[in-house]
Write a protein that holds these residues in place. Structure first.
Motif, PDB file in Angstrom:
ATOM      1  N   LEU A  69      -6.734  29.042 -18.627  1.00 21.36           N
ATOM      2  CA  LEU A  69      -7.287  28.378 -19.812  1.00 21.36           C
ATOM      3  C   LEU A  69      -8.270  29.278 -20.551  1.00 21.36           C
ATOM      4  CD1 LEU A  69      -7.829  24.740 -18.524  1.00 21.36           C
ATOM      5  CD2 LEU A  69      -5.950  25.657 -19.885  1.00 21.36           C
ATOM      6  N   ASP A  70      -9.018  30.096 -19.807  1.00 29.01           N
ATOM      7  CA  ASP A  70      -9.926  31.055 -20.455  1.00 29.01           C
ATOM      8  C   ASP A  70      -9.130  32.075 -21.262  1.00 29.01           C
ATOM      9  OD1 ASP A  70     -12.158  29.819 -19.367  1.00 29.01           O
ATOM     10  OD2 ASP A  70     -12.217  31.150 -17.620  1.00 29.01           O
ATOM     11  N   MET A  71      -8.044  32.578 -20.657  1.00 31.41           N
ATOM     12  CA  MET A  71      -7.184  33.531 -21.383  1.00 31.41           C
ATOM     13  C   MET A  71      -6.558  32.869 -22.604  1.00 31.41           C
ATOM     14  SD  MET A  71      -5.218  35.636 -18.361  1.00 31.41           S
ATOM     15  CE  MET A  71      -3.932  36.078 -19.492  1.00 31.41           C
ATOM     16  N   ARG A  93      -1.605  23.246 -31.553  1.00 36.99           N
ATOM     17  CA  ARG A  93      -0.906  22.096 -30.964  1.00 36.99           C
ATOM     18  C   ARG A  93      -0.909  22.205 -29.438  1.00 36.99           C
ATOM     19  NH1 ARG A  93       5.122  20.681 -30.454  1.00 36.99           N
ATOM     20  NH2 ARG A  93       4.987  18.479 -29.953  1.00 36.99           N
ATOM     21  N   LEU A  94      -0.621  23.398 -28.931  1.00 33.99           N
ATOM     22  CA  LEU A  94      -0.624  23.587 -27.479  1.00 33.99           C
ATOM     23  C   LEU A  94      -2.019  23.361 -26.910  1.00 33.99           C
ATOM     24  CD1 LEU A  94       1.396  26.177 -25.555  1.00 33.99           C
ATOM     25  CD2 LEU A  94      -0.898  25.645 -24.835  1.00 33.99           C
ATOM     26  N   ILE A  95      -3.022  23.919 -27.545  1.00 36.22           N
ATOM     27  CA  ILE A  95      -4.405  23.747 -27.098  1.00 36.22           C
ATOM     28  C   ILE A  95      -4.782  22.261 -27.121  1.00 36.22           C
ATOM     29  CG2 ILE A  95      -6.826  24.221 -27.680  1.00 36.22           C
ATOM     30  CD1 ILE A  95      -5.553  26.663 -26.549  1.00 36.22           C
ATOM     31  N   GLY A  96      -4.274  21.527 -28.087  1.00 41.32           N
ATOM     32  CA  GLY A  96      -4.578  20.104 -28.199  1.00 41.32           C
ATOM     33  C   GLY A  96      -4.062  19.279 -27.031  1.00 41.32           C
ATOM     34  N   TYR A  97      -3.002  19.750 -26.374  1.00 38.79           N
ATOM     35  CA  TYR A  97      -2.459  19.021 -25.233  1.00 38.79           C
ATOM     36  C   TYR A  97      -3.227  19.285 -23.931  1.00 38.79           C
ATOM     37  CZ  TYR A  97       1.627  16.953 -27.419  1.00 38.79           C
ATOM     38  OH  TYR A  97       2.453  16.183 -28.189  1.00 38.79           O
ATOM     39  N   VAL A  98      -4.000  20.331 -23.874  1.00 33.95           N
ATOM     40  CA  VAL A  98      -4.696  20.694 -22.633  1.00 33.95           C
ATOM     41  C   VAL A  98      -5.604  19.568 -22.129  1.00 33.95           C
ATOM     42  CG1 VAL A  98      -6.359  22.286 -21.590  1.00 33.95           C
ATOM     43  CG2 VAL A  98      -4.463  23.173 -22.958  1.00 33.95           C
ATOM     44  N   PRO A  99      -6.468  18.973 -22.969  1.00 29.27           N
ATOM     45  CA  PRO A  99      -7.297  17.876 -22.451  1.00 29.27           C
ATOM     46  C   PRO A  99      -6.471  16.690 -21.960  1.00 29.27           C
ATOM     47  CG  PRO A  99      -8.093  18.587 -24.601  1.00 29.27           C
ATOM     48  CD  PRO A  99      -6.806  19.299 -24.351  1.00 29.27           C
ATOM     49  N   LEU A 102      -5.390  17.609 -18.502  1.00 28.59           N
ATOM     50  CA  LEU A 102      -6.506  17.657 -17.552  1.00 28.59           C
ATOM     51  C   LEU A 102      -7.035  16.271 -17.198  1.00 28.59           C
ATOM     52  CD1 LEU A 102      -8.501  20.722 -18.927  1.00 28.59           C
ATOM     53  CD2 LEU A 102      -6.920  20.652 -16.991  1.00 28.59           C
ATOM     54  N   GLU A 103      -7.098  15.387 -18.180  1.00 28.11           N
ATOM     55  CA  GLU A 103      -7.637  14.041 -17.950  1.00 28.11           C
ATOM     56  C   GLU A 103      -6.797  12.978 -18.653  1.00 28.11           C
ATOM     57  OE1 GLU A 103     -12.334  14.723 -17.447  1.00 28.11           O
ATOM     58  OE2 GLU A 103     -11.593  14.935 -19.502  1.00 28.11           O
ATOM     59  N   PRO A 104      -5.579  12.753 -18.180  1.00 24.89           N
ATOM     60  CA  PRO A 104      -4.701  11.790 -18.875  1.00 24.89           C
ATOM     61  C   PRO A 104      -5.248  10.361 -18.858  1.00 24.89           C
ATOM     62  CG  PRO A 104      -3.722  12.501 -16.800  1.00 24.89           C
ATOM     63  CD  PRO A 104      -4.933  13.331 -17.023  1.00 24.89           C
ATOM     64  N   GLU A 105      -5.958   9.993 -17.787  1.00 25.27           N
ATOM     65  CA  GLU A 105      -6.488   8.625 -17.694  1.00 25.27           C
ATOM     66  C   GLU A 105      -7.566   8.376 -18.733  1.00 25.27           C
ATOM     67  OE1 GLU A 105      -8.622  11.414 -15.121  1.00 25.27           O
ATOM     68  OE2 GLU A 105      -6.521  10.844 -15.093  1.00 25.27           O
ATOM     69  N   VAL A 106      -8.336   9.381 -19.087  1.00 27.16           N
ATOM     70  CA  VAL A 106      -9.386   9.228 -20.093  1.00 27.16           C
ATOM     71  C   VAL A 106      -8.779   8.944 -21.466  1.00 27.16           C
ATOM     72  CG1 VAL A 106     -11.228  10.458 -21.334  1.00 27.16           C
ATOM     73  CG2 VAL A 106     -11.044  10.658 -18.851  1.00 27.16           C
ATOM     74  N   TYR A 107      -7.653   9.622 -21.761  1.00 24.39           N
ATOM     75  CA  TYR A 107      -7.021   9.481 -23.070  1.00 24.39           C
ATOM     76  C   TYR A 107      -5.928   8.422 -23.085  1.00 24.39           C
ATOM     77  CZ  TYR A 107      -9.589  13.710 -24.061  1.00 24.39           C
ATOM     78  OH  TYR A 107     -10.584  14.612 -24.231  1.00 24.39           O
ATOM     79  N   ASP A 113       4.113  12.663 -19.950  1.00 28.03           N
ATOM     80  CA  ASP A 113       4.193  12.885 -21.402  1.00 28.03           C
ATOM     81  C   ASP A 113       3.273  14.027 -21.830  1.00 28.03           C
ATOM     82  OD1 ASP A 113       6.039  10.853 -21.710  1.00 28.03           O
ATOM     83  OD2 ASP A 113       4.533   9.351 -22.289  1.00 28.03           O
ATOM     84  N   ALA A 114       2.111  14.107 -21.211  1.00 24.32           N
ATOM     85  CA  ALA A 114       1.182  15.198 -21.543  1.00 24.32           C
ATOM     86  C   ALA A 114       1.781  16.539 -21.142  1.00 24.32           C
ATOM     87  CB  ALA A 114      -0.157  14.973 -20.847  1.00 24.32           C
ATOM     88  N   ARG A 115       2.381  16.607 -19.942  1.00 26.00           N
ATOM     89  CA  ARG A 115       3.032  17.857 -19.512  1.00 26.00           C
ATOM     90  C   ARG A 115       4.192  18.208 -20.431  1.00 26.00           C
ATOM     91  NH1 ARG A 115       4.192  16.093 -14.190  1.00 26.00           N
ATOM     92  NH2 ARG A 115       2.166  15.411 -13.541  1.00 26.00           N
TER      93      ARG A 115
END
Length: 160
Positions: A69-71, A93-99, A102-107, A113-115
Motif C-alpha cells: 500500500l505504501d508503494m 478508482r483502485l485507490i478508492g477500493y482499498v479502504p 481493509l474495513e468492509p464492515e465499516v462501509y 464485492d470490494a475485492r
C-alpha cells in the motif's frame, strides 16, 4: 514604402512560423522525456496493486503485507503529477477500493464485492496505460484452481 511594409509582414510571418515550430518540437521533447518516467511509475503502481491483490486473495488478513500500500500510494502520487487524466482516474478508482477491502464492515459492503472492485479497477488501470502507450488490449483468461499445501502438508484446493 509599400516594399518596406510588405517585407516587414513577411519577416513577422516567418518569425511566427519559426516560433510555432520551436514550440511543437519542445512539446514533443517534453513528452518523450516524461513517457519513460510515466511508464516506470505505472509499472510500480501495477506491481504494488498485484501484490496487494495476491495478499487479499491468498492470505488471512493478519498476514497481509501493507508495504504494498505504501508503494501504491507513492506511485499514485507520481501518476497524479505526470499521468494522463485517464490513467489518473483509473489509479484513483483502485485507490478508492482499498479502504473498502481493509474495513468492509465499516462501509457496509460485501468483502467479495470490494475485492472484485480492486480486480476490476486494476484491469481498468492496465487498459488505460496500454492504450496510452499504444499497446493492444490485454486478454484476460480464467485461472484454473490450484492446489497448495496447507500447514499440515496436505493439499488444499484454492480458487481466486
Amino acid at each position: 514604402m509599400q516594399i518596406a511594409l510588405l517585407s516587414g509582414a513577411f519577416a513577422l510571418t516567418g518569425v511566427l512560423i519559426a516560433q510555432c515550430i520551436v514550440l511543437l518540437l519542445a512539446r514533443r521533447t517534453d513528452r518523450r522525456r516524461s513517457d519513460p518516467e510515466l511508464l516506470k511509475q505505472c509499472a510500480k503502481f501495477s506491481s504494488a496493486a498485484g501484490r496487494f491483490k495476491r495478499d487479499i486473495s491468498t492470505k488471512p488478513r493478519e498476514d497481509w503485507d501493507f508495504g504494498a500500500l505504501d508503494m501504491l500510494e507513492d506511485a499514485s502520487d507520481s501518476i497524479d503529477i505526470i499521468g494522463t487524466p485517464e490513467i489518473e482516474r483509473a489509479a484513483e478508482r483502485l485507490i478508492g477500493y482499498v479502504p473498502l477491502v481493509l474495513e468492509p464492515e465499516v462501509y457496509g459492503v460485501d468483502p467479495k464485492d470490494a475485492r472484485r472492485g480492486i480486480y476490476d479497477a486494476h484491469r481498468e488501470f492496465t487498459g488505460a496505460v496500454r492504450k496510452y502507450f499504444h499497446k493492444p488490449p490485454k486478454v484476460y483468461m480464467a485461472v484454473p484452481i490450484i492446489e497448495r499445501p496447507n500447514s499440515s502438508g496436505q493439499k488444499q484446493l484454492q480458487a481466486d
